[in-house]
Motif scaffolding. Structure first.
Motif, short mmCIF file in Angstrom:
data_model
loop_
_atom_site.label_atom_id
_atom_site.label_comp_id
_atom_site.label_asym_id
_atom_site.label_seq_id
_atom_site.Cartn_x
_atom_site.Cartn_y
_atom_site.Cartn_z
N ASP A 187 1.33 -0.93 -0.48
CA ASP A 187 -0.19 -0.15 0.00
C ASP A 187 1.22 1.20 -0.20
OD1 ASP A 187 -2.34 1.02 0.09
OD2 ASP A 187 -2.90 1.18 2.44
N HIS A 204 -3.00 1.58 -7.79
CA HIS A 204 -2.92 0.84 -7.18
C HIS A 204 -4.90 -0.93 -7.19
CE1 HIS A 204 -0.51 2.79 -4.06
NE2 HIS A 204 -0.44 1.11 -3.73
N ARG A 216 -5.49 -4.15 -0.98
CA ARG A 216 -4.72 -3.19 -2.04
C ARG A 216 -3.07 -3.92 -2.13
NH1 ARG A 216 -6.26 2.05 -2.72
NH2 ARG A 216 -4.10 2.68 -2.56
N ARG A 217 -3.10 -3.27 -3.79
CA ARG A 217 -1.60 -3.94 -4.06
C ARG A 217 -0.81 -2.61 -5.07
NH1 ARG A 217 -5.17 -7.10 -6.02
NH2 ARG A 217 -4.78 -7.94 -8.56
N LEU A 218 0.00 -2.22 -5.07
CA LEU A 218 0.92 -1.21 -6.01
C LEU A 218 0.43 -2.36 -7.20
CD1 LEU A 218 1.82 1.20 -6.57
CD2 LEU A 218 4.15 0.44 -5.59
#
Length: 289
Positions: free
Chosen positions: A153, A249, A258-260
């Motif tokens: 995140d 994201h 969430r993930r980049l």
């Protein structure tokens, strides 16, 4: 011009013979890799910005699409965009121009392919042609959309910048995805370009155009049904240019995880109503080149 090049959206090029699934790494350029694949399109009203010229995000989406086609034809394997090098925008392209994109493999490794793409604009009335943009893309072979990476995140909270963060969200629908069920790289580029334009326009409070993309990295796929959460911030100001960093994201609606997925840096230039660069107001007490 040959008649087949006039077919809108057509992909023209010589056939590429299948290759082995895991070729040995090489940095050489074979005769097959020197052959260019062409894609022809026309700049329609929905692709232009408020200046009446091709939106930078749309141009990047076109170039990424051709890079995907070139890499897939070269390898005959499922490919996804891993990163793009610097993308230079040399000339604006007005609505109604024909655009011809040419792409070729310039280097190939065991799982990756580097593709060079050039975008030329042609005035159909006069036949005048100009190279408007150039780019390099790196694509990698995958077996499918892949498992999401560890939650990441990263945000602008720890990043130096100028002014506020511009936040945008987009829903990933089936029309935005490729045949793997993940967000098409060109669509991600279009959204990143839009976020960069809004952030730069808010900072300068004047019209801006995209001059270049310094680098874009695709860290993880965004899957169908997820939210693409974009954040853009001006991180440097020159005389008439601004450097904007954008983070994308992915967020799962039901879990909130969430993930980049994508990170890019763009050079935006402020222009007057005559289309020429104009000075950007400097932040009080500081100036970053």
């Amino acid at each position: 011009m040959r008649m087949e090049a006039m077919e809108i959206g057509a992909v023209v090029g010589t056939a590429v013979q299948p290759v082995e699934a895991n070729p040995a790494p090489t940095s050489s350029t074979s005769p097959r890799q020197q052959q260019a694949t062409l894609m022809v399109d026309v700049v329609f009203p929905e692709q232009v910005n408020h200046h009446g010229t091709l939106f930078g995000g749309s141009a990047m989406a076109m170039m990424d699409k051709l890079a995907f086609l070139v890499a897939t034809r070269e390898t005959r394997r499922p490919m996804v965009t891993a990163s793009s090098g610097r993308i230079d925008f040399r000339k604006p392209i007005p609505q109604g121009r024909l655009v011809e994109l040419s792409g070729r493999v310039v280097q190939r490794g065991r799982r990756s392919v580097q593709v060079e793409v050039a975008l030329a604009a042609e005035d159909l009335a006069t036949g005048l042609r100009e190279t408007s943009a150039t780019a390099h893309f790196t694509l990698v072979a995958v077996d499918g959309p892949g498992a999401p990476l560890q939650e990441d995140d990263e945000s602008f909270a720890q990043l130096p910048g100028i002014g506020p963060v511009t936040a945008m969200v987009e829903m990933v629908f089936p029309g935005h995805t490729n045949h793997h069920g993940s967000l098409f790289g060109g669509q991600a580029l279009a959204w990143l370009g839009k976020a960069a334009m809004v952030a730069a326009s808010r900072q300068a409070r004047m019209p801006v155009v995209m001059a270049a993309s310094e680098r874009i990295d695709f860290h993880a796929p965004v899957l169908e049904g997820e939210i693409a959460d974009l954040a853009a911030r001006v991180v440097a100001i020159g005389n008439s240019s601004m450097t904007v960093e954008v983070l994308l994201h992915a967020e799962a609606l039901l879990t909130g995880q969430r993930r980049l997925c994508t990170r890019g840096r763009f050079i935006m230039v402020a222009v007057g109503y005559d289309g020429r660069p104009v000075p950007v107001p400097q932040p009080l007490g500081r100036r970053l080149a």
